[in-house]
Design an enzyme around this catalytic site. Structure first.
Site, PDB file in Angstrom:
ATOM      1  N   ASP A 134       0.804  -1.232   0.037  1.00 39.72           N
ATOM      2  CA  ASP A 134       0.183   0.048  -0.017  1.00 39.72           C
ATOM      3  C   ASP A 134       1.043   1.200  -0.041  1.00 39.72           C
ATOM      4  O   ASP A 134       2.090   1.300   0.283  1.00 39.72           O
ATOM      5  CB  ASP A 134      -0.889   0.017   1.154  1.00 39.72           C
ATOM      6  N   HIS A 155       3.708  -2.154   2.958  1.00 43.72           N
ATOM      7  CA  HIS A 155       3.865  -0.774   2.300  1.00 43.72           C
ATOM      8  C   HIS A 155       5.141  -0.580   1.853  1.00 43.72           C
ATOM      9  O   HIS A 155       6.227  -0.751   2.374  1.00 43.72           O
ATOM     10  CB  HIS A 155       3.693   0.360   3.483  1.00 43.72           C
TER      11      HIS A 155
END
Length: 193
Positions: free
Chosen positions: A6, A148
């Site tokens: 992400d 992430h």
């Protein structure tokens, strides 16, 4: 299983993660933020050209339940536009920032809202070993792993995790492939179509 990243792309960390994925001939899903995609279109193009899935994570990482409903839809649409203008595709999956959505979003967003089964919390602790241990201690068939692609420790963890997961016999696929193979996954994917 599906590894997801992400908040990127990040000019260096995303590129490193893409290198590790390529070295192991596996694909992942990148839930990109439009503001970042706009500044690093070459990375979005690389993700797409190397067979990775690009998902929508809003234009400005807006928590959809902390804004009005119409703005939430605008955030998704604006990111779709940036991604389409960059690589010529509209993302087929959405991950709401922080996993937050409401009934309005469920009713108006026809694409799957993708959650996760393993949250590494890499953004919080930024510790390579902790990220690796979180995944390897609990990973099972059908999992969706949340990381992430913004942090040095996450890139370092990816360098360890990707080959180790392959070594353990897991097939690393995109979220859409996982949905296709398994349907709804442990309640983590809401398909509203």
């Amino acid at each position: 299983i599906a590894i997801t990243f992400d908040d990127g792309p990040h000019p260096r960390k995303t590129a490193e993660i893409l290198d590790f994925l390529a070295e192991n001939s596996v694909r992942a899903t990148f839930f990109v933020v439009g503001e970042n995609a706009k500044y690093y279109p070459d990375l979005i193009d690389r993700e797409a050209s190397e067979g990775h899935e690009i998902g929508n994570h809003t234009y400005g990482h807006v928590v959809l339940t902390k804004t009005d409903n119409e703005n939430a839809l605008r955030e998704l649409a604006k990111n779709d536009e940036v991604i389409f203008d960059t690589v010529g595709i509209k993302p087929s999956v959405v991950r709401p920032p922080c996993g937050c959505y409401n009934d309005f979003i469920r009713q108006n967003e026809k694409r799957p809202l993708v959650m996760w089964t393993i949250d590494t919390r890499d953004w919080s602790h930024q510790n390579k070993d902790r990220t690796v241990n979180t995944v390897l201690s609990s990973v099972k068939d059908g999992d969706i792993i949340l990381m992430h692609d913004l942090f040095v420790p996450t890139a370092e963890a990816s360098e360890i995790l990707i080959p180790e997961l392959v070594n353990r016999g897991f097939q690393l696929v995109t979220v859409s492939e996982l949905i296709n193979y398994r349907g709804e996954i442990n309640g983590t994917v809401l398909n509203n179509s």
